[in-house]
Design a protein around this motif. Structure first.
Motif, PDB file in Angstrom:
ATOM      1  N   TRP A 186       0.616  -1.082  -0.036  1.00  0.00           N
ATOM      2  CA  TRP A 186       0.290  -0.035   0.056  1.00  0.00           C
ATOM      3  C   TRP A 186       0.880   1.101  -0.032  1.00  0.00           C
ATOM      4  O   TRP A 186       1.962   1.302   0.566  1.00  0.00           O
ATOM      5  CB  TRP A 186      -0.951   0.008   1.330  1.00  0.00           C
ATOM      6  N   ARG A 219       0.008   6.987   1.516  1.00  0.00           N
ATOM      7  CA  ARG A 219      -0.999   7.939   1.731  1.00  0.00           C
ATOM      8  C   ARG A 219      -2.167   6.796   1.830  1.00  0.00           C
ATOM      9  O   ARG A 219      -3.408   6.980   2.769  1.00  0.00           O
ATOM     10  CB  ARG A 219      -1.377   8.494   0.359  1.00  0.00           C
ATOM     11  N   GLU A 220      -2.361   5.698   1.038  1.00  0.00           N
ATOM     12  CA  GLU A 220      -3.566   4.813   1.307  1.00  0.00           C
ATOM     13  C   GLU A 220      -3.577   4.089   2.577  1.00  0.00           C
ATOM     14  O   GLU A 220      -4.511   3.754   3.269  1.00  0.00           O
ATOM     15  CB  GLU A 220      -3.506   3.736   0.097  1.00  0.00           C
ATOM     16  N   ILE A 233      -2.532   5.218   5.504  1.00  0.00           N
ATOM     17  CA  ILE A 233      -3.138   5.877   6.332  1.00  0.00           C
ATOM     18  C   ILE A 233      -4.728   5.634   6.607  1.00  0.00           C
ATOM     19  O   ILE A 233      -5.278   5.585   7.606  1.00  0.00           O
ATOM     20  CB  ILE A 233      -2.744   7.584   6.435  1.00  0.00           C
ATOM     21  N   SER A 234      -5.313   6.030   5.287  1.00  0.00           N
ATOM     22  CA  SER A 234      -6.627   5.710   5.043  1.00  0.00           C
ATOM     23  C   SER A 234      -7.200   4.276   5.631  1.00  0.00           C
ATOM     24  O   SER A 234      -8.189   4.212   6.300  1.00  0.00           O
ATOM     25  CB  SER A 234      -7.074   5.948   3.716  1.00  0.00           C
ATOM     26  N   ALA A 280      -7.079   3.822   9.277  1.00  0.00           N
ATOM     27  CA  ALA A 280      -8.199   4.646   9.661  1.00  0.00           C
ATOM     28  C   ALA A 280      -9.740   4.145   9.601  1.00  0.00           C
ATOM     29  O   ALA A 280     -10.497   3.713  10.586  1.00  0.00           O
ATOM     30  CB  ALA A 280      -8.189   6.050   9.200  1.00  0.00           C
ATOM     31  N   VAL A 281      -9.850   3.556   8.499  1.00  0.00           N
ATOM     32  CA  VAL A 281     -11.225   2.991   8.139  1.00  0.00           C
ATOM     33  C   VAL A 281     -11.529   1.815   8.738  1.00  0.00           C
ATOM     34  O   VAL A 281     -12.661   1.544   9.477  1.00  0.00           O
ATOM     35  CB  VAL A 281     -11.209   2.382   6.679  1.00  0.00           C
ATOM     36  N   TYR A 312     -12.162   3.014  12.606  1.00  0.00           N
ATOM     37  CA  TYR A 312     -13.324   3.599  12.599  1.00  0.00           C
ATOM     38  C   TYR A 312     -14.496   2.626  12.716  1.00  0.00           C
ATOM     39  O   TYR A 312     -15.714   2.772  13.235  1.00  0.00           O
ATOM     40  CB  TYR A 312     -13.661   4.588  11.468  1.00  0.00           C
TER      41      TYR A 312
END
Length: 215
Positions: A134, A137-138, A140-141, A144-145, A148
């Motif tokens: 990955w 940038r990806e 991190i997302s 987080a996903v 969450y």
């Protein structure tokens, strides 16, 4: 009188007692006065080990996060890109830990802060995802996903279920005609919802990974 063989207080003992209090009675029960009473000491004695209530809450949450398993992320690489299995194991152990201490969810939801174990988890997940292919940038997302999703499911799972009174739904909510039976089956319903949602999240991430890899 001589000194006791060991100090009456230690930071670990304070945090452990505070967590037990929060587990049994909720966050609102935690106060310096109440905790001192639980420990059998005078209130001012606590300030030699703990500053503010917010610092104590951070320590409580971090002690719980120490139980979250992220060791599998260290094994990821471009030759072993098993990031999906790592994310799934992380999500499930994270949920198990939160399920054991549901009253801390509001504090967890506030963010990572400077909690060492929270930052350790973020570092392990991010590093493993990048190692597996990955982009930074990806990664991190993605981390987080999943976080969450786990916390969001926890907020729903450990809250009150639908009211168990059929009369609540009969007149205005015809599509919820069976909702009054869910309270008795809440744990199974929540687990099934978590399993379904987690697989959907992972399926979506796998599709995104394949799309980005082919660009």
């Amino acid at each position: 009188m001589g000194r006791p063989p060991r100090p009456l207080l230690s930071r670990d003992r304070i945090v452990s007692s505070a967590l037990a209090l929060v587990d049994s009675e909720g966050l609102e029960a935690l106060s310096t006065r109440r905790l001192a009473a639980e420990l059998g000491v005078a209130g001012p004695s606590l300030y030699n080990h703990v500053g503010t209530k917010e610092e104590l809450l951070d320590d409580i949450v971090d002690s719980v996060l120490a139980e979250v398993d992220t060791a599998m992320f260290a094994k990821l690489s471009t030759t072993n890109p098993a990031w999906r299995a790592a994310l799934e194991k992380w999500a499930r152990t994270y949920r198990q830990v939160v399920a054991a201490h549901p009253n801390i969810v509001p504090v967890l939801a506030a963010g990572l802060g400077r909690r060492p174990n929270a930052l350790r988890i973020a570092d392990d997940v991010f590093g493993g995802l990048v190692a597996a292919g990955w982009s930074r940038r990806e990664a991190i997302s993605v981390g987080a996903v999943v976080r969450y999703f786990v916390l969001g499911s926890a907020l729903g799972s450990f809250a009150s279920a639908f009211p168990a009174d059929a009369a609540v739904y009969s007149a205005k909510y015809p599509h919820l005609d069976g909702a009054h039976t869910l309270a008795a089956r809440q744990q199974r319903v929540d687990q099934r919802a978590f399993d379904t949602g987690l697989q959907a999240v992972l399926d979506g991430l796998e599709l995104r990974y394949e799309t980005l890899s082919s660009d």
